[in-house]
Design a protein around this motif. Structure first.
Motif, mmCIF file in Angstrom:
data_model
loop_
_atom_site.group_PDB
_atom_site.id
_atom_site.type_symbol
_atom_site.label_atom_id
_atom_site.label_comp_id
_atom_site.label_asym_id
_atom_site.label_seq_id
_atom_site.Cartn_x
_atom_site.Cartn_y
_atom_site.Cartn_z
ATOM 1 N N ALA A 187 -4.414 -16.872 12.183
ATOM 2 C CA ALA A 187 -4.791 -15.475 12.311
ATOM 3 C C ALA A 187 -6.026 -15.160 11.490
ATOM 4 O O ALA A 187 -6.756 -14.232 11.789
ATOM 5 N N ARG A 188 -6.237 -15.904 10.402
ATOM 6 C CA ARG A 188 -7.425 -15.706 9.572
ATOM 7 C C ARG A 188 -7.935 -17.078 9.159
ATOM 8 O O ARG A 188 -7.201 -18.055 9.201
ATOM 9 N N PRO A 189 -9.170 -17.175 8.732
ATOM 10 C CA PRO A 189 -9.660 -18.475 8.269
ATOM 11 C C PRO A 189 -8.779 -19.036 7.178
ATOM 12 O O PRO A 189 -8.147 -18.302 6.417
ATOM 13 N N THR A 190 -8.753 -20.363 7.115
ATOM 14 C CA THR A 190 -7.868 -21.022 6.155
ATOM 15 C C THR A 190 -8.117 -20.562 4.734
ATOM 16 O O THR A 190 -7.218 -20.500 3.917
ATOM 17 N N GLY A 191 -9.344 -20.217 4.418
ATOM 18 C CA GLY A 191 -9.661 -19.802 3.056
ATOM 19 C C GLY A 191 -9.457 -18.340 2.787
ATOM 20 O O GLY A 191 -9.965 -17.831 1.796
ATOM 21 N N SER A 192 -8.739 -17.628 3.646
ATOM 22 C CA SER A 192 -8.553 -16.196 3.420
ATOM 23 C C SER A 192 -7.771 -15.974 2.140
ATOM 24 O O SER A 192 -6.863 -16.722 1.800
ATOM 25 N N PRO A 193 -8.115 -14.932 1.381
ATOM 26 C CA PRO A 193 -7.486 -14.712 0.085
ATOM 27 C C PRO A 193 -6.078 -14.193 0.211
ATOM 28 O O PRO A 193 -5.671 -13.701 1.253
ATOM 29 N N PRO A 194 -5.297 -14.291 -0.852
ATOM 30 C CA PRO A 194 -3.933 -13.781 -0.831
ATOM 31 C C PRO A 194 -3.919 -12.265 -0.889
ATOM 32 O O PRO A 194 -4.946 -11.619 -0.847
ATOM 33 N N ALA A 195 -2.700 -11.707 -1.052
ATOM 34 C CA ALA A 195 -2.520 -10.265 -1.002
ATOM 35 C C ALA A 195 -3.505 -9.548 -1.909
ATOM 36 O O ALA A 195 -3.690 -9.904 -3.066
ATOM 37 N N GLY A 196 -4.098 -8.497 -1.373
ATOM 38 C CA GLY A 196 -5.009 -7.684 -2.146
ATOM 39 C C GLY A 196 -6.409 -8.235 -2.210
ATOM 40 O O GLY A 196 -7.305 -7.614 -2.779
ATOM 41 N N GLY A 197 -6.667 -9.417 -1.653
ATOM 42 C CA GLY A 197 -7.963 -10.050 -1.816
ATOM 43 C C GLY A 197 -9.058 -9.470 -0.956
ATOM 44 O O GLY A 197 -10.216 -9.482 -1.337
ATOM 45 N N GLU A 198 -8.710 -9.011 0.254
ATOM 46 C CA GLU A 198 -9.721 -8.453 1.144
ATOM 47 C C GLU A 198 -9.702 -6.945 1.043
ATOM 48 O O GLU A 198 -8.695 -6.304 1.306
ATOM 49 N N PRO A 199 -10.816 -6.309 0.660
ATOM 50 C CA PRO A 199 -10.827 -4.854 0.547
ATOM 51 C C PRO A 199 -10.771 -4.198 1.914
ATOM 52 O O PRO A 199 -11.088 -4.793 2.939
ATOM 53 N N VAL A 200 -10.351 -2.945 1.935
ATOM 54 C CA VAL A 200 -10.364 -2.168 3.158
ATOM 55 C C VAL A 200 -11.811 -1.857 3.506
ATOM 56 O O VAL A 200 -12.560 -1.358 2.673
ATOM 57 N N PRO A 201 -12.260 -2.178 4.718
ATOM 58 C CA PRO A 201 -13.649 -1.907 5.066
ATOM 59 C C PRO A 201 -13.941 -0.418 5.067
ATOM 60 O O PRO A 201 -13.063 0.394 5.360
ATOM 61 N N PRO A 202 -15.180 -0.026 4.707
ATOM 62 C CA PRO A 202 -15.507 1.408 4.701
ATOM 63 C C PRO A 202 -15.420 1.985 6.102
ATOM 64 O O PRO A 202 -15.835 1.382 7.080
ATOM 65 N N ARG A 203 -14.857 3.175 6.211
ATOM 66 C CA ARG A 203 -14.701 3.843 7.493
ATOM 67 C C ARG A 203 -15.079 5.310 7.343
ATOM 68 O O ARG A 203 -15.071 5.856 6.247
ATOM 69 N N VAL A 218 1.414 6.063 -8.415
ATOM 70 C CA VAL A 218 1.233 5.090 -7.345
ATOM 71 C C VAL A 218 0.633 3.806 -7.913
ATOM 72 O O VAL A 218 -0.351 3.849 -8.660
ATOM 73 N N ALA A 219 1.219 2.673 -7.569
ATOM 74 C CA ALA A 219 0.712 1.362 -7.990
ATOM 75 C C ALA A 219 0.354 0.545 -6.765
ATOM 76 O O ALA A 219 0.990 0.667 -5.712
ATOM 77 N N ALA A 220 -0.653 -0.327 -6.908
ATOM 78 C CA ALA A 220 -1.146 -1.114 -5.767
ATOM 79 C C ALA A 220 -0.046 -1.974 -5.172
ATOM 80 O O ALA A 220 0.191 -1.965 -3.966
ATOM 81 N N ALA A 221 0.635 -2.757 -5.982
ATOM 82 C CA ALA A 221 1.736 -3.616 -5.531
ATOM 83 C C ALA A 221 1.394 -4.359 -4.246
ATOM 84 O O ALA A 221 2.146 -4.334 -3.270
ATOM 85 N N GLY A 222 0.227 -5.018 -4.245
ATOM 86 C CA GLY A 222 -0.177 -5.822 -3.107
ATOM 87 C C GLY A 222 -1.084 -5.131 -2.112
ATOM 88 O O GLY A 222 -1.580 -5.776 -1.186
ATOM 89 N N ALA A 223 -1.322 -3.834 -2.267
ATOM 90 C CA ALA A 223 -2.238 -3.138 -1.362
ATOM 91 C C ALA A 223 -3.662 -3.625 -1.619
ATOM 92 O O ALA A 223 -4.035 -3.921 -2.755
ATOM 93 N N PRO A 224 -4.506 -3.721 -0.603
ATOM 94 C CA PRO A 224 -5.876 -4.185 -0.801
ATOM 95 C C PRO A 224 -6.722 -3.134 -1.507
ATOM 96 O O PRO A 224 -6.399 -1.941 -1.463
ATOM 97 N N PRO A 225 -7.796 -3.544 -2.169
ATOM 98 C CA PRO A 225 -8.697 -2.571 -2.813
ATOM 99 C C PRO A 225 -9.181 -1.537 -1.807
ATOM 100 O O PRO A 225 -9.486 -1.856 -0.661
ATOM 101 N N GLY A 226 -9.216 -0.278 -2.253
ATOM 102 C CA GLY A 226 -9.650 0.794 -1.381
ATOM 103 C C GLY A 226 -8.531 1.474 -0.634
ATOM 104 O O GLY A 226 -8.752 2.457 0.068
ATOM 105 N N SER A 227 -7.311 0.969 -0.779
ATOM 106 C CA SER A 227 -6.153 1.567 -0.119
ATOM 107 C C SER A 227 -5.208 2.137 -1.163
ATOM 108 O O SER A 227 -5.118 1.610 -2.280
ATOM 109 N N PRO A 228 -4.487 3.221 -0.836
ATOM 110 C CA PRO A 228 -3.442 3.671 -1.759
ATOM 111 C C PRO A 228 -2.418 2.549 -1.949
ATOM 112 O O PRO A 228 -2.320 1.636 -1.135
ATOM 113 N N GLY A 229 -1.666 2.612 -3.007
ATOM 114 C CA GLY A 229 -0.711 1.552 -3.292
ATOM 115 C C GLY A 229 0.502 1.598 -2.395
ATOM 116 O O GLY A 229 0.774 2.581 -1.701
ATOM 117 N N THR A 230 1.276 0.512 -2.437
ATOM 118 C CA THR A 230 2.518 0.442 -1.664
ATOM 119 C C THR A 230 3.726 0.894 -2.470
ATOM 120 O O THR A 230 4.814 1.031 -1.928
#
Length: 554
Positions: free
Chosen positions: A44-60, A191-203
């Protein structure tokens, strides 16, 4: 959840090429698919994709702000009557006769558990929810009231905001709590991130309890929330840019209490699949405020609908359920079909663009319900709601409801049995999906291949060396491998093979009887691998196979 490549019936050389293209597209979108057979889906993603929280939410672009009053009013304080703090306002109050008829029907559907099956937890929480889903599908406002009695001293009430997990957050979804009260006293959630990606509210949302309550004392929490919905999300929360239909699963602050253990605070995992853990609760009221003319599919029993005075041109649809551990709903201009299947009300809704008709989906679902009940016992719910959404991968389960992708159930015959099997494994018998994913996914894979006649092929599956005999590993362990295919192979396919081997060792009749015993003993609670092993303790060969595959400790 079905998360792997599905097998078409008797593929030709041309259809295999077409299927491969479809699978690449689905898996790239995080598609959820059933058993892969001889096909291996790409990652589903490249083999080197980062673990939880590694990819930030793209700007929208910022979502539009809600206009006018919400169709979901802030709930009232504690101590009101039956409708105190109602989240909706009706143009006409329901008549006494209508209310009495609805209540009688609801009580009838809340009858005692089947003989030999554990009853729902007597002191389970009570939840009331409202979703205001109006003309703009990008923003949903909601309110929630939770009443529960903790079994230990409590100084904060914890909720999970699962739309903020990596896979859904990156698609543009976000859930934010906008107000909170505890026993009528205003509190500021933390609210704590608890695995949410940067730029997103926490889980992880903690609502303080200013005056800590001792075990056994009831607490009432009232919340309001705003849900920003991403377009064409291949997951449980999203809307269709084609027709504006909205599908919402676990799209509210979910109480994270587990009896006897306390709060479930594990971080979200950046891996396809569910990480939800929730006790069952009594869904006292699910109100959905929707545009007049839209169809609404919900959770539990449909009580009725009435025009709303708070939002002109909107209708309030109400649902109730005696004991569920999650909620989903769909709103849109859908083609619907309802029928009764051995005493269960089956409701199906499909978009105008659906590859298959509502009738075809109803046929496939009814067949799966009947065949699985032969092995697993009575269907666990009085209502089953089936939604087909344009962008959902292929299948996501909820208690008494399923989201399917826009595919053909006859072309992918394993899809429907897998998701219907989750009504027993995860719905009736819950599990910690992040810690013990095999307890629902391997069992659904097993049941799927049992009823479609491919169990003999399933049992011959050999897992890749990196995940061989690692059926019992957590989703966090699999996420660290950074290859979603290994999760599919290690938990789904290897887990299904393990269970078919166990069935051969015990003998089909004995295995089926003991599996039904596991379901009956653990109904309406959160089970563990130890509970599963206890159900088969009289068959040492089964226990040895579970240990060999790593499903239980050696």
């Amino acid at each position: 959840m079905t998360r792997r490549a599905v097998r078409p019936v008797a593929p030709t050389a041309v259809s295999t090429v077409v299927l491969a293209v479809v699978l690449v597209a689905m898996t790239a979108l995080g598609a959820c698919t059933p058993s892969a057979g001889d096909l291996t889906a790409p990652t589903a993603r490249p083999t080197g994709s980062p673990p939880a929280g590694g990819e930030p939410v793209p700007p929208r672009s910022p979502p539009p702000q809600p206009r006018g009053p919400s169709g979901c009013a802030v709930t009232g304080g504690p101590g009101g009557g039956d409708d105190a703090g109602s989240k909706v306002s009706y143009e006409q109050p329901l008549s006494a006769g209508q209310l009495l008829s609805a209540e009688r029907s609801f009580v009838a559907n809340s009858a005692s558990a089947p003989a030999g099956q554990a009853a729902p937890w007597k002191d389970r929480p009570t939840v009331s929810l409202c979703f205001d889903v109006r003309s703009d599908p990008r923003v949903v406002r909601g309110s929630e009231q939770v009443t529960f009695t903790p079994d230990r001293r409590t100084c904060a009430v914890v909720f999970r905001a699962w739309p903020n997990k990596p896979e859904t957050a990156r698609a543009g979804n976000r859930l934010e709590v906008t107000s909170a009260t505890v026993d009528g006293r205003k509190e500021i959630p933390k609210v704590a991130a608890a695995g949410a990606p940067p730029g997103s509210p926490g889980t992880l949302v903690r609502v303080p309890v200013s005056r800590c309550v001792p075990a056994g004392r009831t607490v009432q929490v009232d919340l309001t929330f705003t849900l920003t919905v991403g377009a064409d999300t291949p997951e449980r929360v999203g809307y269709s840019s084609r027709d504006g239909a909205v599908w919402l699963g676990t799209a509210y602050p979910l109480l994270a209490w587990q009896r006897g253990k306390g709060w479930v605070t594990d971080p979200a995992v950046d891996l396809f699949g569910e990480t939800v853990t929730s006790e069952e609760f009594r869904l006292r009221r699910l109100d959905v405020v929707a545009p007049d003319g839209d169809q609404v599919l919900g959770t539990g029993q449909a009580v009725g609908s009435m025009p709303s005075t708070k939002v002109r041109g909107s209708v309030v649809h109400r649902f109730r359920a005696d004991s569920v551990r999650d909620v989903s709903l769909t709103v849109g201009r859908l083609r619907t079909e309802s029928r009764e299947v051995d005493g269960v009300r089956l409701h199906v809704g499909v978009p105008s663009s659906s590859v298959a008709s509502a009738g075809e989906w109803a046929d496939a679902t009814a067949a799966a319900m009947r065949s699985l009940s032969t092995y697993l016992g009575p269907f666990p719910y009085r209502d089953l709601w089936v939604t087909v959404a344009d962008s959902v991968g292929t299948g996501i389960e909820f208690p008494g409801s399923i989201q399917f992708g826009n595919v053909s159930p006859t072309r992918y015959p394993q899809l429907v049995p897998h998701e219907v099997a989750h009504m027993w494994f995860y719905g009736l018998v819950g599990n910690d999906q992040a810690r013990d994913p095999w307890l629902d996914e391997a069992l659904a894979e097993y049941a799927e291949t049992l009823v479609d006649g491919t169990g003999a092929r399933s049992v011959r599956f050999q897992a890749p060396s990196r995940v061989r005999d690692r059926v019992g590993r957590s989703m966090a362990w699999y996420a660290a491998l950074r290859n979603p295919d290994l999760y599919a192979a290690g938990v789904y396919r290897q887990g299904g093979a393990m269970l078919h081997r166990a069935r051969q060792a015990a003998g089909p009749a004995t295995f089926d009887r003991l599996l039904r015993g596991y379901l009956n003993a653990n109904a309406h609670r959160i089970a563990t691998p130890r509970d599963f092993a206890r159900a088969f303790a009289s068959r040492p060969k089964v226990i040895a196979i579970l240990r060999e595959y790593g499903a239980i400790p050696r």
